[in-house]
Scaffold this active site. Structure first.
Site, PDB file in Angstrom:
ATOM      1  N   ARG A 137       0.816  -1.221   0.000  1.00  0.00           N
ATOM      2  CA  ARG A 137       0.000   0.000   0.000  1.00  0.00           C
ATOM      3  C   ARG A 137       0.848   1.268   0.000  1.00  0.00           C
ATOM      4  O   ARG A 137       0.360   2.339  -0.338  1.00  0.00           O
ATOM      5  CB  ARG A 137      -1.015  -0.043   1.136  1.00  0.00           C
TER       6      ARG A 137
ATOM      7  N   GLU B   7       2.023  -4.917  13.497  1.00  0.00           N
ATOM      8  CA  GLU B   7       0.943  -4.955  14.497  1.00  0.00           C
ATOM      9  C   GLU B   7       0.482  -6.407  14.627  1.00  0.00           C
ATOM     10  O   GLU B   7       0.105  -6.866  15.687  1.00  0.00           O
ATOM     11  CB  GLU B   7      -0.215  -4.052  14.043  1.00  0.00           C
TER      12      GLU B   7
HETATM   13  P1  AMP Z   1       2.919  -0.593  11.791  1.00  0.00           P
HETATM   14  O1  AMP Z   1       4.201  -1.195  11.312  1.00  0.00           O
HETATM   15  O2  AMP Z   1       2.425  -1.226  13.056  1.00  0.00           O
HETATM   16  O3  AMP Z   1       3.000   0.914  11.911  1.00  0.00           O
HETATM   17  O4  AMP Z   1       1.823  -0.949  10.718  1.00  0.00           O
HETATM   18  C1  AMP Z   1       1.742  -0.246   9.533  1.00  0.00           C
HETATM   19  C2  AMP Z   1       1.566  -1.139   8.357  1.00  0.00           C
HETATM   20  O5  AMP Z   1       0.668  -2.212   8.573  1.00  0.00           O
HETATM   21  C3  AMP Z   1       1.022  -0.316   7.223  1.00  0.00           C
HETATM   22  O6  AMP Z   1       1.805  -0.643   6.080  1.00  0.00           O
HETATM   23  C4  AMP Z   1      -0.410  -0.731   7.077  1.00  0.00           C
HETATM   24  O7  AMP Z   1      -0.667  -0.975   5.729  1.00  0.00           O
HETATM   25  C5  AMP Z   1      -0.577  -1.999   7.903  1.00  0.00           C
HETATM   26  N1  AMP Z   1      -1.571  -1.886   8.975  1.00  0.00           N
HETATM   27  C6  AMP Z   1      -1.339  -2.000  10.305  1.00  0.00           C
HETATM   28  N2  AMP Z   1      -2.448  -1.856  11.026  1.00  0.00           N
HETATM   29  C7  AMP Z   1      -3.435  -1.627  10.140  1.00  0.00           C
HETATM   30  C8  AMP Z   1      -4.845  -1.378  10.271  1.00  0.00           C
HETATM   31  N3  AMP Z   1      -5.448  -1.333  11.464  1.00  0.00           N
HETATM   32  N4  AMP Z   1      -5.560  -1.171   9.133  1.00  0.00           N
HETATM   33  C9  AMP Z   1      -4.948  -1.205   7.924  1.00  0.00           C
HETATM   34  N5  AMP Z   1      -3.652  -1.439   7.746  1.00  0.00           N
HETATM   35  C10 AMP Z   1      -2.892  -1.655   8.824  1.00  0.00           C
END
Ligand code: AMP
Length: 171
Positions: free
Chosen positions: A59, A96
Site C-alpha cells: 500500500r 501490528e
Molecule cells: P505498523 O508497522 O504497526 O506501523 O503498521 C503499519 C503497516 O501495517 C502499514 O503498512 C499498514 O498498511 C498496515 N496496517 C497496520 N495496522 C493496520 C490497520 N489497522 N488497518 C490497515 N492497515 C494496517
C-alpha cells in the site's frame, strides 16, 4: 480539507480478531478523493529537498508512487524478500500482527540521498522504522514520513520521535 475519514472503510476483525482494519480502497477508487489526498500530502512537504520517495509494499506504492509524481521526485520500492531482482539491502521488523522483512535495491539509495517515506497507515511504527533503518543503513537521509492514516493509540509517532511525521487522518 476534505473529509477523508468518511471515505475510509473500517473493517472490524480483519485480518485477525481485534484489528480495526482501515480500508483505503474506498478512498482511492474515488478519483477526486485520491487526487486531493495526494495533493494534500504533496503540499505538506513543499519546500523540502527530496530526491526520492520510498514506499513499502504494497500500500506504500499506492501513496508513495503518486506522491513522487506530484513532487517531481523519484520513487524507490521497499519490497518483501525475494521480489527485487538485483542486489538488495534488507531489514527485519515487527508488525501490528506478525513479523516481516523489507528490501531495497542497493543502488537505489546512496550516501546523502534525501528520502521521504510514504505509506498508507502508521500504526506501531514498526514498518516505518524498518524503512528508516534500511534507508539510513544505506547512507540515505530521511527528511520526513507521510501517511494517509495514523492510529494514534498505537504509538507510531513516538517510535519515530525526532523525524518529521505527518498524516492526513487520525483515529
Ligand atoms: P505498523 O508497522 O504497526 O506501523 O503498521 C503499519 C503497516 O501495517 C502499514 O503498512 C499498514 O498498511 C498496515 N496496517 C497496520 N495496522 C493496520 C490497520 N489497522 N488497518 C490497515 N492497515 C494496517
Amino acid at each position: 480539507m476534505r473529509d477523508f475519514k468518511s471515505e475510509i472503510r473500517n473493517v472490524p476483525d480483519f485480518p485477525v480478531a481485534g484489528i480495526q482494519f482501515k480500508d483505503i480502497t474506498t478512498l482511492i477508487k474515488d478519483p477526486q478523493a485520491y487526487h486531493e489526498a495526494i495533493d494534500e500530502l504533496a503540499r505538506s512537504v513543499e519546500g523540502k529537498e527530496i530526491d526520492v520517495v520510498v514506499g513499502p509494499e504494497a500500500r506504500g506504492f499506492i501513496v508513495g508512487g503518486p506522491l513522487a509524481y506530484a513532487t517531481h521526485t523519484g520513487f524507490v520500492l521497499a519490497r518483501k524478500p525475494g521480489k527485487l531482482p538485483a542486489q538488495v539491502a534488507r531489514y527485519e521488523y515487527q508488525l501490528e500482527y506478525g513479523t516481516d522483512a523489507l528490501e531495497i535495491h542497493m543502488d537505489a539509495i546512496t550516501k546523502g540521498t534525501k528520502v521521504l517515506i510514504a505509506d498508507d497507515l502508521l500504526a506501531t511504527g514498526g514498518t516505518a522504522m524498518a524503512v528508516v533503518k534500511l534507508v539510513e543503513s544505506m547512507g540515505g537521509e530521511v527528511v520526513g514520513l507521510r501517511f494517509l492514516i495514523e492510529l494514534e493509540d498505537l504509538g507510531g509517532r513516538k517510535a519515530l520521535e525526532g523525524y518529521d511525521v505527518a498524516s492526513l487522518v487520525q483515529y
